[in-house]
Design a protein around this motif. Sequence first.
Motif, PDB file in Angstrom:
ATOM      1  N   ASN A  84       5.168  -9.467  -2.331  1.00  0.00           N
ATOM      2  CA  ASN A  84       5.652  -8.333  -3.113  1.00  0.00           C
ATOM      3  C   ASN A  84       5.346  -7.004  -2.446  1.00  0.00           C
ATOM      4  OD1 ASN A  84       6.557 -10.076  -5.138  1.00  0.00           O
ATOM      5  ND2 ASN A  84       5.968  -8.646  -6.735  1.00  0.00           N
ATOM      6  N   GLN A  85       4.208  -6.914  -1.760  1.00  0.00           N
ATOM      7  CA  GLN A  85       3.879  -5.679  -1.056  1.00  0.00           C
ATOM      8  C   GLN A  85       4.917  -5.392   0.027  1.00  0.00           C
ATOM      9  OE1 GLN A  85      -0.002  -5.626   0.782  1.00  0.00           O
ATOM     10  NE2 GLN A  85       0.202  -3.529   1.489  1.00  0.00           N
ATOM     11  N   VAL A 162       9.338   6.954  -6.618  1.00  0.00           N
ATOM     12  CA  VAL A 162       8.064   6.284  -6.315  1.00  0.00           C
ATOM     13  C   VAL A 162       7.027   6.625  -7.379  1.00  0.00           C
ATOM     14  CG1 VAL A 162       6.128   6.204  -4.689  1.00  0.00           C
ATOM     15  CG2 VAL A 162       8.480   6.113  -3.838  1.00  0.00           C
ATOM     16  N   ASN A 163       6.971   7.891  -7.779  1.00  0.00           N
ATOM     17  CA  ASN A 163       6.031   8.289  -8.837  1.00  0.00           C
ATOM     18  C   ASN A 163       6.299   7.514 -10.127  1.00  0.00           C
ATOM     19  OD1 ASN A 163       4.550  10.143  -7.373  1.00  0.00           O
ATOM     20  ND2 ASN A 163       5.732  11.904  -8.032  1.00  0.00           N
ATOM     21  N   SER A 164       7.573   7.385 -10.472  1.00  0.00           N
ATOM     22  CA  SER A 164       7.928   6.666 -11.701  1.00  0.00           C
ATOM     23  C   SER A 164       7.519   5.201 -11.614  1.00  0.00           C
ATOM     24  CB  SER A 164       9.437   6.769 -11.953  1.00  0.00           C
ATOM     25  OG  SER A 164       9.825   8.111 -12.180  1.00  0.00           O
ATOM     26  N   GLU A 165       7.743   4.598 -10.451  1.00  0.00           N
ATOM     27  CA  GLU A 165       7.388   3.191 -10.294  1.00  0.00           C
ATOM     28  C   GLU A 165       5.876   2.998 -10.305  1.00  0.00           C
ATOM     29  OE1 GLU A 165       9.455   0.440  -7.975  1.00  0.00           O
ATOM     30  OE2 GLU A 165      11.101   1.795  -7.454  1.00  0.00           O
ATOM     31  N   ILE A 166       5.138   3.935  -9.729  1.00  0.00           N
ATOM     32  CA  ILE A 166       3.677   3.843  -9.775  1.00  0.00           C
ATOM     33  C   ILE A 166       3.203   3.903 -11.219  1.00  0.00           C
ATOM     34  CG2 ILE A 166       1.542   5.093  -9.249  1.00  0.00           C
ATOM     35  CD1 ILE A 166       2.795   5.854  -6.562  1.00  0.00           C
ATOM     36  N   LEU A 277      -6.290  -0.010  -2.987  1.00  0.00           N
ATOM     37  CA  LEU A 277      -5.421  -0.796  -3.871  1.00  0.00           C
ATOM     38  C   LEU A 277      -4.322  -1.473  -3.056  1.00  0.00           C
ATOM     39  CD1 LEU A 277      -5.082   1.673  -6.883  1.00  0.00           C
ATOM     40  CD2 LEU A 277      -6.312  -0.507  -6.876  1.00  0.00           C
ATOM     41  N   PRO A 278      -4.703  -2.377  -2.167  1.00  0.00           N
ATOM     42  CA  PRO A 278      -3.691  -3.059  -1.351  1.00  0.00           C
ATOM     43  C   PRO A 278      -3.016  -4.168  -2.138  1.00  0.00           C
ATOM     44  CG  PRO A 278      -5.845  -3.951  -0.843  1.00  0.00           C
ATOM     45  CD  PRO A 278      -6.074  -2.841  -1.857  1.00  0.00           C
ATOM     46  N   GLY A 279      -1.932  -4.672  -1.575  1.00  0.00           N
ATOM     47  CA  GLY A 279      -1.273  -5.836  -2.136  1.00  0.00           C
ATOM     48  C   GLY A 279      -0.331  -5.519  -3.277  1.00  0.00           C
ATOM     49  N   GLY A 280       0.634  -6.410  -3.476  1.00  0.00           N
ATOM     50  CA  GLY A 280       1.550  -6.299  -4.591  1.00  0.00           C
ATOM     51  C   GLY A 280       2.466  -5.090  -4.509  1.00  0.00           C
ATOM     52  N   LYS A 281       3.160  -4.861  -5.596  1.00  0.00           N
ATOM     53  CA  LYS A 281       4.107  -3.756  -5.662  1.00  0.00           C
ATOM     54  C   LYS A 281       3.410  -2.420  -5.486  1.00  0.00           C
ATOM     55  CE  LYS A 281       7.749  -1.834  -8.613  1.00  0.00           C
ATOM     56  NZ  LYS A 281       8.488  -1.971  -9.895  1.00  0.00           N
ATOM     57  N   LEU A 282       2.226  -2.267  -6.081  1.00  0.00           N
ATOM     58  CA  LEU A 282       1.505  -0.992  -5.985  1.00  0.00           C
ATOM     59  C   LEU A 282       1.124  -0.700  -4.543  1.00  0.00           C
ATOM     60  CD1 LEU A 282       0.533   1.242  -7.890  1.00  0.00           C
ATOM     61  CD2 LEU A 282      -1.662   0.059  -8.052  1.00  0.00           C
ATOM     62  N   GLY A 283       0.621  -1.704  -3.829  1.00  0.00           N
ATOM     63  CA  GLY A 283       0.277  -1.514  -2.423  1.00  0.00           C
ATOM     64  C   GLY A 283       1.490  -1.192  -1.578  1.00  0.00           C
ATOM     65  N   GLY A 284       2.643  -1.834  -1.893  1.00  0.00           N
ATOM     66  CA  GLY A 284       3.869  -1.549  -1.155  1.00  0.00           C
ATOM     67  C   GLY A 284       4.351  -0.132  -1.358  1.00  0.00           C
ATOM     68  N   LEU A 285       4.231   0.372  -2.593  1.00  0.00           N
ATOM     69  CA  LEU A 285       4.630   1.754  -2.878  1.00  0.00           C
ATOM     70  C   LEU A 285       3.746   2.737  -2.136  1.00  0.00           C
ATOM     71  CD1 LEU A 285       5.291   1.479  -6.731  1.00  0.00           C
ATOM     72  CD2 LEU A 285       7.015   1.819  -4.950  1.00  0.00           C
TER      73      LEU A 285
END
Length: 653
Positions: A84-85, A162-166, A277-285
């Motif tokens: 996901n990242q 990106v802000n909204s997704e975070i 905060l690595p990994g997943g959607k948050l890390g990708g953003l």
Amino acid sequence: MGSNILGIGQSALAAAQLGIATTGHNIANASTVGYNRQVLFQSAAAPQNLGGNFVGQGTQVNQIARVYNEFLAQQVNNSQSSSNQISTYYSQISQINNLVADSSAGVSPALQDFFKSVQNLATSPNGTAGSAARQSALSSAQALVSRFTGLQNRITEIRSGVNSEIQTTVGTINSYATQISELNDTIEKAQSVSNGAGPNDLLDQRDQLVTDLSKLTKVSVIQQGSKYNIYIGSGQPLVVGDTVNSLSATPSLTDPSRLDVAYVANGKSVLLSESSLPGGKLGGLFDFRSNTLDVAQNSLGRVATTLATTFNDQHKLGQDLNGQLGGNFFNVATPVSTPSSLNTSTAGINATITNASALTTSDYRLQFDGTNYKITRLSDGAAQTSATLPLVIDGVTFQLTPPPAAAVPAAGDEFLIQPTVNGAGGLSVAISDITKIAAAGPATTAAPSTNTGSGKISAGTVDSTYTLASLATPVKLSYTGGAFTGFPVGSNVTVTNNGVTTSYSPYVANTPVAYTSGATISFSGVSFSVTGTPQNGDTFTVTQNTSGTGDSRNAVSLAALQTANTVAGGTTSYQGAYAQFVSLVGNKTHELEVTSASETKLLAQSVQAQQSESGVNLDEEAANLLRYQQAYQAAGKLMQIASQLFDVLLSIK
């Protein structure tokens, strides 16, 4: 004995009934996400000692357990987080790649059109054709500015997205954390009243929530009794038993338009770094924003800022149709300097671009510890420390805000400086009157036809020290005995030949200045050279260009900027720098595309391995259903026989 047989039949019937129910439950949930198949474990009941022989008492059901492999489940979660990242990063960077690589929407064609119009102006600076060429230059400049601002606006939209997704991702993480905490409590209570038997479906729900959470950020699970302790990122405890430590999306301390993530525990909020905060959607953003989006905006801003600054510098060395020196052709955006919201002083940092060619694509952090100022280039962590300001780094001068607003920072104060972040969005054309385009050179030279020697004087050029007053009175140079005289009294005269400069400063009247063919002679901001062999009495004049008509020398110099290496420390041109930026984005996009495909395949393999052990196989369940059906029927027959035997006993008198 009949009653004993009846009891055995009853136990067999009950076991078969539970087997059928368990198998039916598996079949019903074959498509349920996160469901782990359940199996029935039974054993022989304790036998009865009759006459020295142990007679069996039937069967007992020990446990209905789910088939769950913790190691395989953790592999799935880790693969889910990594996949996901990468996929999030790839989907985001694809927007930038599609934007800048478009041959019709990118900056490169607009740059080419603009400099083509400048070249046309250099060819036809006057008359009707000249007016058309000047208007074309202004129109092309406006189109170029629109292209820069259009790309900047799109990048701003992506940043807002990106802000909204975070914010959404943080909210979902908190929701999952709350549900896991509630299930911890429910599972513990269920096990306490069932002699430790696990509530399989509740355990599946909790494990599925952990898997869903791993799609958003890196997750580690430590089981404590019947409860899960959940740790995210680099080890922040999100769920500890029944306690939830939530996250919050909060504005950055030094950039209110940028959302960061804070960790809330015991009523206190602690801002987390993106790397924690690595990994997943948050890390990708976070990866996309810091490694691509910021770089893209700064790269675009650097090209715009360097183009505008260097073009302005050359434009100021020309003369317009009104006989005035050129002014700014473009309006250039200024660096953004933002104090941290935690600063305790009112001090400000004033950042100015003093050498646009030395600009990088990085932002900078300035910190004051009470004694020294430390400026860190955020792209690579390189830092410089000084006890005083101003300090010049990468073409940017950092200094305290000048009076009357000047104040000394307090110890611990911090500032974020972004030299090129608004370079593209803040670019605009500064002139609208075509007569103010400085296409001509402000100084002109001449050699009268009465000269007897072969000496020739080049067209004069000027530097930034030249003013209209420099040649308010025409300068007439006379050649006698291998030297020139006649320079303005008090001026700084220099002669540069093969890198060696000889200075005559200040110039005293009638002082001979030695002549060397081809040497560059400079005074009062004007430079020229004389070649050939002048004869005694020959003269050369240097005067103002009275109207700028019939002259395109500065337009030629402006057009030459297209291929000049003016960006990245003088290593590449405007279009070269933009091409490097496009290439960087394109290569990274391709890299992520390949990596994303690989991670997706690894995830599929992990899921397949997990499902091969814990998933429901309908063929297997169908066989189990038939087996338990036959067992149920046989147990029923056994109970029928036991009943008949009991009836026989009752019939005996």
